[in-house]
Every structure is written in C-alpha cells, then in structure tokens.
Enzyme design. Structure first.
Site, PDB file in Angstrom:
ATOM      1  N   VAL A  58       0.831  -1.202   0.000  1.00  0.00           N
ATOM      2  CA  VAL A  58       0.000   0.000   0.000  1.00  0.00           C
ATOM      3  C   VAL A  58       0.869   1.257   0.000  1.00  0.00           C
ATOM      4  O   VAL A  58       0.490   2.283  -0.564  1.00  0.00           O
ATOM      5  CB  VAL A  58      -0.956  -0.010   1.219  1.00  0.00           C
ATOM      6  CG1 VAL A  58      -1.654   1.321   1.390  1.00  0.00           C
ATOM      7  CG2 VAL A  58      -1.989  -1.110   1.070  1.00  0.00           C
ATOM      8  N   GLU A  59       2.041   1.177   0.600  1.00  0.00           N
ATOM      9  CA  GLU A  59       2.935   2.332   0.689  1.00  0.00           C
ATOM     10  C   GLU A  59       3.803   2.526  -0.548  1.00  0.00           C
ATOM     11  O   GLU A  59       4.451   3.570  -0.697  1.00  0.00           O
ATOM     12  CB  GLU A  59       3.829   2.215   1.933  1.00  0.00           C
ATOM     13  CG  GLU A  59       3.100   2.335   3.243  1.00  0.00           C
ATOM     14  CD  GLU A  59       2.340   1.073   3.674  1.00  0.00           C
ATOM     15  OE1 GLU A  59       1.383   1.215   4.451  1.00  0.00           O
ATOM     16  OE2 GLU A  59       2.692  -0.045   3.222  1.00  0.00           O
ATOM     17  N   ILE A  83      -0.460 -11.687  -1.230  1.00  0.00           N
ATOM     18  CA  ILE A  83      -0.986 -13.048  -1.370  1.00  0.00           C
ATOM     19  C   ILE A  83      -2.414 -13.070  -0.835  1.00  0.00           C
ATOM     20  O   ILE A  83      -2.687 -12.589   0.267  1.00  0.00           O
ATOM     21  CB  ILE A  83      -0.091 -14.053  -0.614  1.00  0.00           C
ATOM     22  CG1 ILE A  83       1.345 -13.971  -1.168  1.00  0.00           C
ATOM     23  CG2 ILE A  83      -0.650 -15.468  -0.741  1.00  0.00           C
ATOM     24  CD1 ILE A  83       2.382 -14.648  -0.316  1.00  0.00           C
ATOM     25  N   HIS A  89      -9.302  -8.081   1.694  1.00  0.00           N
ATOM     26  CA  HIS A  89      -8.143  -7.198   1.848  1.00  0.00           C
ATOM     27  C   HIS A  89      -7.212  -7.264   0.636  1.00  0.00           C
ATOM     28  O   HIS A  89      -6.716  -6.242   0.169  1.00  0.00           O
ATOM     29  CB  HIS A  89      -7.389  -7.578   3.133  1.00  0.00           C
ATOM     30  CG  HIS A  89      -6.211  -6.720   3.431  1.00  0.00           C
ATOM     31  ND1 HIS A  89      -6.330  -5.430   3.867  1.00  0.00           N
ATOM     32  CD2 HIS A  89      -4.882  -6.973   3.351  1.00  0.00           C
ATOM     33  CE1 HIS A  89      -5.135  -4.912   4.054  1.00  0.00           C
ATOM     34  NE2 HIS A  89      -4.234  -5.826   3.741  1.00  0.00           N
TER      35      HIS A  89
END
Length: 158
Positions: A58-59, A83, A89
């Site tokens: 995400v970063e 994964i 998510h």
C-alpha cells in the site's frame, strides 16, 4: 517506416527500486533478480541504483511518487508480494497499489515497472520469485530498461 523500440542496455540510467518489506522472504528474491538484471543486462552501475524500502504494498505508490517528483531518476521498479487470504483485503491492496503506480507513470511521464506479485497462494508467489516460473523482479527490470530506452528515443524523434 520509422519503428521505435527499446533495447535493454541503459548504462547511464538512474533507477529507483521501491520495495515493500512485507513478505520479505519473497521480495528479497525479487530484489536480487532486479539488481542482477539491471547490472548484467542493462549495465547499470551500483551508484545509479537507489533502493527505497517501505512497510508494505500500500505504501509503494506514495514512495514511488516522491521518487518520481524528485526528477532524479529515469525509471522506477516497484517490488512487493500480495498473497490472497480469506478476506477481501487482497483485492483492495493489489488494486490500489497497481492503480497508484500506473497513475505515477502517467503523471510524471516516467516508466514505473510493476514487479508486485499478486498471487492466490504462497506456492505461486515462491514460483514467481526465482524458481520454476522465473523471477518477476528480473522481468520488471527488463521492462523498465526497455521503456527507458523507448522514451529516450521518442523524445529525440518527436
């Protein structure tokens, strides 16, 4: 007919590799593959490679955006491993990471190679990080080298 296509040698290219620490046992293999490809095929020197480590996938887009905004690099390779688990998510992380990196490439007119594994199982991730399905980090580096050359040629010809 004028044909523009890149090669993979880019001796003077300045490359940033933005890599997530999450699933480090996989992404370190991707990093090895990317570095080997950049040095062996692209002839890129160590001093022209910068590695930026972030917590997770995400970063990656935020760090890649800061790298792109610096104007100091010819391209960025993003490496990570997401994964699928038992919750949605995975879909959010993989989708937002991909979308964010693509947006940076377009916004800054800079090649951003996507070397983030998005797999259903750990076995698939292992296969793609240097075993029987190759090394996606090395493949991302090849793509980046070619795009750096293509964009340089387009700049000269257009």
């Amino acid at each position: 007919m004028n044909v523009v296509q890149g090669n993979i040698e880019a001796k003077n290219a300045k490359v940033a590799i933005v890599i997530s620490r999450f699933n480090s046992f996989l992404v370190e293999s991707l990093l090895e593959g990317a570095l080997d490809t950049l040095k062996r095929f692209g002839q890129v020197s160590d001093e022209n490679i910068t590695v930026v480590r972030v917590p997770g996938a995400v970063e990656l887009p935020l760090a890649a955006r800061r790298v792109a905004a610096s104007g100091k690099f010819d391209g960025i390779i993003a490496l990570g491993a997401v994964i699928r688990g038992g919750t949605p998510h995975f879909d959010f992380v993989a989708g937002e990471c991909n979308k964010g990196l693509a947006q940076i490439a377009l916004e800054f007119d800079l090649p951003v190679a996507f070397g983030v594994l998005t797999t259903d199982t750990i076995e698939q991730a292992i296969e793609r990080s240097g075993t029987k399905a190759g090394n996606k980090g090395g493949e991302a580096a090849l793509s980046l080298l070619e795009m750096v050359n293509v964009l340089q040629q387009l700049e000269q010809q257009l």
